[in-house]
Design a protein around this motif. Sequence first.
Motif, PDB file in Angstrom:
ATOM      1  N   ALA A  73     -10.609  12.132  -8.891  1.00  0.00           N
ATOM      2  CA  ALA A  73     -10.101  10.920  -9.550  1.00  0.00           C
ATOM      3  C   ALA A  73      -8.581  10.866  -9.466  1.00  0.00           C
ATOM      4  O   ALA A  73      -7.992   9.792  -9.243  1.00  0.00           O
ATOM      5  CB  ALA A  73     -10.556  10.890 -11.009  1.00  0.00           C
ATOM      6  N   SER A  74      -7.931  12.026  -9.624  1.00  0.00           N
ATOM      7  CA  SER A  74      -6.469  12.095  -9.532  1.00  0.00           C
ATOM      8  C   SER A  74      -5.996  11.704  -8.133  1.00  0.00           C
ATOM      9  O   SER A  74      -5.022  10.954  -7.976  1.00  0.00           O
ATOM     10  CB  SER A  74      -5.975  13.508  -9.855  1.00  0.00           C
ATOM     11  OG  SER A  74      -6.328  13.874 -11.161  1.00  0.00           O
ATOM     12  N   LYS A  75      -6.695  12.211  -7.120  1.00  0.00           N
ATOM     13  CA  LYS A  75      -6.315  11.899  -5.735  1.00  0.00           C
ATOM     14  C   LYS A  75      -6.526  10.426  -5.417  1.00  0.00           C
ATOM     15  O   LYS A  75      -5.692   9.786  -4.764  1.00  0.00           O
ATOM     16  CB  LYS A  75      -7.127  12.773  -4.768  1.00  0.00           C
ATOM     17  CG  LYS A  75      -6.724  14.239  -4.805  1.00  0.00           C
ATOM     18  CD  LYS A  75      -7.699  15.099  -3.999  1.00  0.00           C
ATOM     19  CE  LYS A  75      -7.376  16.575  -4.166  1.00  0.00           C
ATOM     20  NZ  LYS A  75      -8.396  17.449  -3.562  1.00  0.00           N
ATOM     21  N   ALA A  76      -7.653   9.880  -5.865  1.00  0.00           N
ATOM     22  CA  ALA A  76      -7.937   8.461  -5.611  1.00  0.00           C
ATOM     23  C   ALA A  76      -6.900   7.573  -6.299  1.00  0.00           C
ATOM     24  O   ALA A  76      -6.418   6.593  -5.715  1.00  0.00           O
ATOM     25  CB  ALA A  76      -9.343   8.123  -6.105  1.00  0.00           C
ATOM     26  N   ALA A  77      -6.547   7.905  -7.540  1.00  0.00           N
ATOM     27  CA  ALA A  77      -5.552   7.122  -8.273  1.00  0.00           C
ATOM     28  C   ALA A  77      -4.175   7.258  -7.630  1.00  0.00           C
ATOM     29  O   ALA A  77      -3.398   6.295  -7.590  1.00  0.00           O
ATOM     30  CB  ALA A  77      -5.510   7.565  -9.735  1.00  0.00           C
ATOM     31  N   TYR A  78      -3.862   8.456  -7.111  1.00  0.00           N
ATOM     32  CA  TYR A  78      -2.581   8.669  -6.429  1.00  0.00           C
ATOM     33  C   TYR A  78      -2.473   7.769  -5.194  1.00  0.00           C
ATOM     34  O   TYR A  78      -1.473   7.071  -4.999  1.00  0.00           O
ATOM     35  CB  TYR A  78      -2.436  10.134  -6.012  1.00  0.00           C
ATOM     36  CG  TYR A  78      -1.143  10.413  -5.277  1.00  0.00           C
ATOM     37  CD1 TYR A  78       0.009  10.756  -5.975  1.00  0.00           C
ATOM     38  CD2 TYR A  78      -1.054  10.288  -3.886  1.00  0.00           C
ATOM     39  CE1 TYR A  78       1.210  10.981  -5.310  1.00  0.00           C
ATOM     40  CE2 TYR A  78       0.140  10.507  -3.219  1.00  0.00           C
ATOM     41  CZ  TYR A  78       1.264  10.860  -3.931  1.00  0.00           C
ATOM     42  OH  TYR A  78       2.456  11.063  -3.269  1.00  0.00           O
ATOM     43  N   ASP A  79      -3.504   7.791  -4.362  1.00  0.00           N
ATOM     44  CA  ASP A  79      -3.476   6.967  -3.148  1.00  0.00           C
ATOM     45  C   ASP A  79      -3.342   5.491  -3.498  1.00  0.00           C
ATOM     46  O   ASP A  79      -2.617   4.741  -2.836  1.00  0.00           O
ATOM     47  CB  ASP A  79      -4.744   7.199  -2.317  1.00  0.00           C
ATOM     48  CG  ASP A  79      -4.776   8.586  -1.681  1.00  0.00           C
ATOM     49  OD1 ASP A  79      -3.695   9.218  -1.566  1.00  0.00           O
ATOM     50  OD2 ASP A  79      -5.873   9.046  -1.308  1.00  0.00           O
ATOM     51  N   TYR A  80      -4.016   5.086  -4.565  1.00  0.00           N
ATOM     52  CA  TYR A  80      -3.957   3.681  -4.988  1.00  0.00           C
ATOM     53  C   TYR A  80      -2.546   3.313  -5.453  1.00  0.00           C
ATOM     54  O   TYR A  80      -2.002   2.284  -5.057  1.00  0.00           O
ATOM     55  CB  TYR A  80      -4.962   3.417  -6.114  1.00  0.00           C
ATOM     56  CG  TYR A  80      -4.997   1.967  -6.536  1.00  0.00           C
ATOM     57  CD1 TYR A  80      -5.902   1.084  -5.958  1.00  0.00           C
ATOM     58  CD2 TYR A  80      -4.117   1.470  -7.498  1.00  0.00           C
ATOM     59  CE1 TYR A  80      -5.925  -0.263  -6.322  1.00  0.00           C
ATOM     60  CE2 TYR A  80      -4.131   0.136  -7.861  1.00  0.00           C
ATOM     61  CZ  TYR A  80      -5.031  -0.721  -7.270  1.00  0.00           C
ATOM     62  OH  TYR A  80      -5.040  -2.045  -7.626  1.00  0.00           O
ATOM     63  N   ILE A  81      -1.947   4.168  -6.283  1.00  0.00           N
ATOM     64  CA  ILE A  81      -0.665   3.814  -6.887  1.00  0.00           C
ATOM     65  C   ILE A  81       0.466   3.818  -5.869  1.00  0.00           C
ATOM     66  O   ILE A  81       1.414   3.032  -5.962  1.00  0.00           O
ATOM     67  CB  ILE A  81      -0.342   4.718  -8.106  1.00  0.00           C
ATOM     68  CG1 ILE A  81       0.583   3.985  -9.097  1.00  0.00           C
ATOM     69  CG2 ILE A  81       0.283   6.042  -7.694  1.00  0.00           C
ATOM     70  CD1 ILE A  81      -0.020   2.765  -9.728  1.00  0.00           C
ATOM     71  N   VAL A  82       0.380   4.693  -4.870  1.00  0.00           N
ATOM     72  CA  VAL A  82       1.388   4.719  -3.811  1.00  0.00           C
ATOM     73  C   VAL A  82       1.335   3.403  -3.025  1.00  0.00           C
ATOM     74  O   VAL A  82       2.369   2.788  -2.729  1.00  0.00           O
ATOM     75  CB  VAL A  82       1.170   5.936  -2.887  1.00  0.00           C
ATOM     76  CG1 VAL A  82       1.954   5.784  -1.599  1.00  0.00           C
ATOM     77  CG2 VAL A  82       1.593   7.212  -3.612  1.00  0.00           C
ATOM     78  N   ASP A  83       0.127   2.962  -2.715  1.00  0.00           N
ATOM     79  CA  ASP A  83      -0.035   1.697  -1.988  1.00  0.00           C
ATOM     80  C   ASP A  83       0.365   0.506  -2.863  1.00  0.00           C
ATOM     81  O   ASP A  83       1.027  -0.431  -2.403  1.00  0.00           O
ATOM     82  CB  ASP A  83      -1.484   1.554  -1.528  1.00  0.00           C
ATOM     83  CG  ASP A  83      -1.690   0.343  -0.617  1.00  0.00           C
ATOM     84  OD1 ASP A  83      -1.072   0.313   0.473  1.00  0.00           O
ATOM     85  OD2 ASP A  83      -2.441  -0.566  -0.987  1.00  0.00           O
ATOM     86  N   TYR A  84       0.005   0.554  -4.122  1.00  0.00           N
ATOM     87  CA  TYR A  84       0.308  -0.521  -5.081  1.00  0.00           C
ATOM     88  C   TYR A  84       1.816  -0.773  -5.190  1.00  0.00           C
ATOM     89  O   TYR A  84       2.258  -1.909  -5.362  1.00  0.00           O
ATOM     90  CB  TYR A  84      -0.262  -0.134  -6.448  1.00  0.00           C
ATOM     91  CG  TYR A  84       0.155  -1.015  -7.601  1.00  0.00           C
ATOM     92  CD1 TYR A  84      -0.491  -2.220  -7.843  1.00  0.00           C
ATOM     93  CD2 TYR A  84       1.191  -0.627  -8.460  1.00  0.00           C
ATOM     94  CE1 TYR A  84      -0.102  -3.029  -8.909  1.00  0.00           C
ATOM     95  CE2 TYR A  84       1.572  -1.424  -9.522  1.00  0.00           C
ATOM     96  CZ  TYR A  84       0.919  -2.618  -9.748  1.00  0.00           C
ATOM     97  OH  TYR A  84       1.312  -3.417 -10.805  1.00  0.00           O
ATOM     98  N   GLN A  85       2.604   0.286  -5.064  1.00  0.00           N
ATOM     99  CA  GLN A  85       4.048   0.157  -5.283  1.00  0.00           C
ATOM    100  C   GLN A  85       4.821  -0.386  -4.075  1.00  0.00           C
ATOM    101  O   GLN A  85       6.010  -0.664  -4.189  1.00  0.00           O
ATOM    102  CB  GLN A  85       4.629   1.517  -5.682  1.00  0.00           C
ATOM    103  CG  GLN A  85       4.229   1.934  -7.088  1.00  0.00           C
ATOM    104  CD  GLN A  85       4.935   3.204  -7.512  1.00  0.00           C
ATOM    105  OE1 GLN A  85       6.103   3.185  -7.899  1.00  0.00           O
ATOM    106  NE2 GLN A  85       4.234   4.313  -7.444  1.00  0.00           N
TER     107      GLN A  85
END
Length: 338
Positions: free
Chosen positions: A261-273
Amino acid sequence: MTTGKWRLFGGLAMAAAIATGSSAARADSWKYAFEESLTEVQGVYAQQFKKYIEENSDHEVQLFPYGTLGESADIMEQAQAGILQFVDQSPGFTGSLIPEAQVFFVPYLLPTDQAHLARFYKESKAINEDFKKLYADQGLELLTMFPEGEVAMTTKEPVKSCDDLNEVKFRVMTNPLLVESYKAFGATPTPLPWGEVYGGLQTNIIQGQENPTFFLYSTKIYEVTDYITYAGHNNFTTATMANEDFYNGLGKDDQKLIQDASKAAYDYIVDYQKGLADQELKKIMDAKPEMTVTVLNEKQRSCFKNAAKEVEAKFIEMTGDSGKAILDQLKADLAATK
């Protein structure tokens, strides 16, 4: 015969009860607090973390945005005490707890390039190995660190050199090295909890503060300041953690679930920014066209970069061999992820 049947039925009933109990134990409700609102970067990350957990298990994740459980110091205490299972807190606030975490406030250590930063936080040995041990010493399981964007200074008067910060009461987080940074920059650093910053600027108790661009817009800090200055001196870092006793008490499947979950959220937030700072800066300018935005050139940054050497030396003085080892490893990691 009759007795045997009752024993059989009784055994089945007990097994069913145990199975039901096990299932209920697996379907836990976990509490997760962070330092921003649901719509800000930490909140978006938290929602993605929650989404992954709930889509891949029977667990529930309850989210507690900034202010619902107190200030940053409060949620950290609650996480260490096991009242919260997860917490997101910037090293700016954990610096007194984990002195080596202040390394993220050494000016000009981190690059401004987002792609480089994304690789660095994901692959850094210092973050993924060395810091894990330091957080564990404080009863915390470090899950991930991630960037929130380049930090900008917002002030009531223009800033084009260190001289312009002379005698400016500049709000900083309660972080010893950040205090030293703004002393070296020429300002009068003033540690304040976030809840007092807007009012402090409004009443001129303080005349400046720093934060990523999205936060300047979402918190409306632009309403009580007139100048935004990008000196390229830092990128805001935050960290997600679990209570260590809670985490160690989980089965391997749940531990893997949390890591995934941490890895999935990390990938999402990097792209989101990607592009977020420009979007939010445009919103600020639409809301307040008279706001002056300045990106300092290399000559204008020179005094800040010279001051950074002093701050780096102060960091090593504060943290000794442990801090120096972390700093050296971070530099090596940054070079390796270019």
